[in-house]
Design an enzyme around this catalytic site. Structure first.
Site, PDB file in Angstrom:
ATOM      1  N   CYS A 114       0.815  -1.226   0.000  1.00  0.00           N
ATOM      2  CA  CYS A 114       0.000   0.000   0.000  1.00  0.00           C
ATOM      3  C   CYS A 114       0.846   1.272   0.000  1.00  0.00           C
ATOM      4  CB  CYS A 114      -0.949   0.010   1.194  1.00  0.00           C
ATOM      5  SG  CYS A 114      -2.142  -1.340   1.123  1.00  0.00           S
ATOM      6  N   HIS A 250      -3.169   7.680   1.838  1.00  0.00           N
ATOM      7  CA  HIS A 250      -3.594   6.355   1.389  1.00  0.00           C
ATOM      8  C   HIS A 250      -5.022   6.140   1.884  1.00  0.00           C
ATOM      9  CE1 HIS A 250      -3.916   2.176   0.616  1.00  0.00           C
ATOM     10  NE2 HIS A 250      -3.707   1.780   1.858  1.00  0.00           N
ATOM     11  N   ASN A 280     -10.051   0.370  -0.496  1.00  0.00           N
ATOM     12  CA  ASN A 280      -8.594   0.379  -0.404  1.00  0.00           C
ATOM     13  C   ASN A 280      -8.018  -0.241  -1.683  1.00  0.00           C
ATOM     14  OD1 ASN A 280      -5.897  -0.060   0.146  1.00  0.00           O
ATOM     15  ND2 ASN A 280      -6.237  -0.799   2.226  1.00  0.00           N
TER      16      ASN A 280
HETATM   17  O1  UT7 Z   1      -3.882  -0.617   3.302  1.00  0.00           O
HETATM   18  C1  UT7 Z   1      -3.078  -1.303   4.193  1.00  0.00           C
HETATM   19  C2  UT7 Z   1      -3.330  -0.849   5.550  1.00  0.00           C
HETATM   20  N1  UT7 Z   1      -4.572  -1.417   6.041  1.00  0.00           N
HETATM   21  C3  UT7 Z   1      -5.267  -0.740   6.905  1.00  0.00           C
HETATM   22  O2  UT7 Z   1      -4.913   0.370   7.193  1.00  0.00           O
HETATM   23  C4  UT7 Z   1      -6.430  -1.413   7.587  1.00  0.00           C
HETATM   24  C5  UT7 Z   1      -6.350  -1.143   9.056  1.00  0.00           C
HETATM   25  N2  UT7 Z   1      -7.440  -1.705   9.823  1.00  0.00           N
HETATM   26  C6  UT7 Z   1      -8.714  -1.292   9.726  1.00  0.00           C
HETATM   27  O3  UT7 Z   1      -9.040  -0.474   8.911  1.00  0.00           O
HETATM   28  C7  UT7 Z   1      -9.723  -1.816  10.719  1.00  0.00           C
HETATM   29  O4  UT7 Z   1      -9.032  -2.520  11.753  1.00  0.00           O
HETATM   30  C8  UT7 Z   1     -10.785  -2.753  10.089  1.00  0.00           C
HETATM   31  C9  UT7 Z   1     -11.733  -1.942   9.211  1.00  0.00           C
HETATM   32  C10 UT7 Z   1     -10.103  -3.843   9.301  1.00  0.00           C
HETATM   33  C11 UT7 Z   1     -11.635  -3.409  11.191  1.00  0.00           C
HETATM   34  O5  UT7 Z   1     -12.200  -2.419  12.033  1.00  0.00           O
HETATM   35  P1  UT7 Z   1     -12.106  -2.574  13.620  1.00  0.00           P
HETATM   36  O6  UT7 Z   1     -12.879  -1.471  14.189  1.00  0.00           O
HETATM   37  O7  UT7 Z   1     -10.642  -2.669  13.963  1.00  0.00           O
HETATM   38  O8  UT7 Z   1     -12.870  -3.920  13.868  1.00  0.00           O
HETATM   39  P2  UT7 Z   1     -12.324  -5.236  14.580  1.00  0.00           P
HETATM   40  O9  UT7 Z   1     -11.376  -5.949  13.702  1.00  0.00           O
HETATM   41  O10 UT7 Z   1     -11.915  -4.896  15.967  1.00  0.00           O
HETATM   42  O11 UT7 Z   1     -13.652  -6.079  14.645  1.00  0.00           O
HETATM   43  C12 UT7 Z   1     -14.755  -5.683  15.500  1.00  0.00           C
HETATM   44  C13 UT7 Z   1     -15.850  -6.718  15.343  1.00  0.00           C
HETATM   45  C14 UT7 Z   1     -15.370  -8.145  15.515  1.00  0.00           C
HETATM   46  O12 UT7 Z   1     -16.394  -8.866  16.169  1.00  0.00           O
HETATM   47  P3  UT7 Z   1     -16.293  -9.165  17.744  1.00  0.00           P
HETATM   48  O13 UT7 Z   1     -15.050  -9.957  17.901  1.00  0.00           O
HETATM   49  O14 UT7 Z   1     -16.243  -7.819  18.400  1.00  0.00           O
HETATM   50  O15 UT7 Z   1     -17.559  -9.917  17.988  1.00  0.00           O
HETATM   51  C15 UT7 Z   1     -15.243  -8.645  14.098  1.00  0.00           C
HETATM   52  O16 UT7 Z   1     -15.397 -10.036  13.992  1.00  0.00           O
HETATM   53  O17 UT7 Z   1     -16.402  -6.635  14.023  1.00  0.00           O
HETATM   54  C16 UT7 Z   1     -16.398  -7.943  13.433  1.00  0.00           C
HETATM   55  N3  UT7 Z   1     -16.244  -7.791  12.001  1.00  0.00           N
HETATM   56  C17 UT7 Z   1     -17.297  -7.578  11.189  1.00  0.00           C
HETATM   57  N4  UT7 Z   1     -18.610  -7.477  11.423  1.00  0.00           N
HETATM   58  C18 UT7 Z   1     -19.419  -7.251  10.376  1.00  0.00           C
HETATM   59  C19 UT7 Z   1     -15.125  -7.817  11.256  1.00  0.00           C
HETATM   60  N5  UT7 Z   1     -15.405  -7.614   9.958  1.00  0.00           N
HETATM   61  C20 UT7 Z   1     -16.763  -7.465   9.889  1.00  0.00           C
HETATM   62  C21 UT7 Z   1     -17.663  -7.241   8.834  1.00  0.00           C
HETATM   63  N6  UT7 Z   1     -18.978  -7.133   9.122  1.00  0.00           N
HETATM   64  N7  UT7 Z   1     -17.247  -7.101   7.543  1.00  0.00           N
END
Ligand code: UT7
Length: 323
Positions: A114, A250, A280
């Protein structure tokens, strides 16, 4: 006189197929509301079957050439930042070279995931400043839809396909930050974090593999490192965030974009945001955002831009450029 790498053209290309968040509700335990609120993404483009990264890249490069009023053979070098090249080899850049009818220059790919476009801009700048090239086509292009695990709701809803290109030309400046062109760059990587974001296959494993990400951890590093690298790049030439007309980040997550802007002390009215429409697109996201910003009339000649990106590696970097 100081030799500068000045942007004389920009363009982008997005595949026709637009996939709104709601599409994922049919196959995954997810909602439009979750995707929008956690990432800011509303839709993304996916390449058609058979459409490759170099196809997208060539279209973006043609658009940049058109803006500059030039043709393929007016370019000395083509640098394509991508992690999703058409073939193992040759480089996707050589395919672009052929597609834009360049028979005189040289072409190669850069892989910094990225952060790839910041690495490509920095290398293009070095070629120009050192006199090894007068015009360099710098492209970011990806087809991440080819490396997604469609059963992993934590990753497959985040990425999209697309390409953007910036054409740089050697021009003389006076050596001050009033010059147009690339003013400074800051590149970093730390392989200690290679397991946070990677593809679990590859050439020497004889599989293509799919993207794996520890989202929360990458998020944490992004928030910490992006403002820092932007500050470092600005510092190198005695500029501050107050001097910046546009931050071009980005486009991974609107929450990361907002947090970085806050850390830089730059209002969101001075940040180019396309994440809602593109998702992304990895190395393509910055040139896509610049191109959209120019097309919308936001970015104007003479504006001071700072771009910043982070991704797999981890690799991260920033570039300060007067447009
Ligand atoms: O380009 C390269 C660099 N990449 C990035 O910069 C990405 C960086 N990370 C992020 O943008 C975020 O961490 C994400 C968008 C990937 C995830 O957001 P988050 O607020 O960190 O969510 P999380 O991973 O902590 O997940 C929260 C909850 C989890 O459920 P529990 O464990 O709280 O029950 C996940 O299983 O959301 C759940 N979850 C979803 N729920 C519905 C994860 N993906 C989804 C989904 N729909 N698509």
């Amino acid at each position: 006189m100081t030799r500068r790498a000045v942007a004389i053209g920009v363009g982008h290309y997005l595949p026709d197929r637009i996939v709104p968040n709601a599409e994922f509700e049919k196959t995954l335990d997810t909602t439009d509301e979750w995707i929008t609120s956690r990432s800011g993404i509303e839709r993304r483009h996916f390449a058609a079957p058979g459409q490759t990264t170099s196809d997208l890249a060539a279209r973006a490069a043609m658009a940049a050439l058109k803006m500059a009023g030039l043709t393929g053979n007016d370019v000395d070098a083509i640098i394509l930042a991508t992690s999703t090249a058409d073939l193992t080899f040759p480089s996707a850049a050589t395919m672009v070279q052929h597609a834009i009818a360049n028979t005189k220059g040289y072409a190669f790919d850069i892989q910094a995931v990225c952060a790839g476009f910041t690495f490509a801009l920095s290398n293009a700048n070095a070629l120009i400043v050192s006199g090894q090239a007068n015009r360099v086509m710098v492209i970011g292009a990806e087809t991440f839809s080819r490396i997604l695990d469609w059963t992993d709701r934590g990753t497959c809803v985040l990425f999209g396909d697309g390409a953007g290109a910036v054409l740089l030309e050697a021009q003389d400046g006076n050596g001050t930050t009033d010059d147009r062109g690339i003013l400074s760059t800051d590149l970093n990587s730390d392989g200690a974090y290679r397991d946070l974001l990677y593809v679990d296959g590859g050439i020497s494993k004889q599989t293509t593999g799919v993207l794996r990400m520890e989202g929360q951890e990458v998020f944490r590093h992004a928030v910490e490192k992006l403002a820092e690298t932007a500050h470092t790049a600005l510092d190198k030439v005695g500029l501050t965030a107050d001097d910046v007309d546009w931050v071009v980040p980005h486009q991974a997550n609107i929450r990361i974009i907002k947090s970085t802007a806050r850390k830089l002390g730059v209002g969101m009215d001075r940040v180019i945001v396309t994440v809602q429409d593109h998702g992304n697109t990895s190395a393509a996201s910055i040139p896509l955002a610049i191109s959209v910003g120019v097309q919308n009339g936001q970015i104007k000649k003479g504006d001071l831009l700072v771009t910043e990106a982070i991704g797999g590696g981890l690799a991260w970097g920033a570039v300060v450029i007067r447009w």
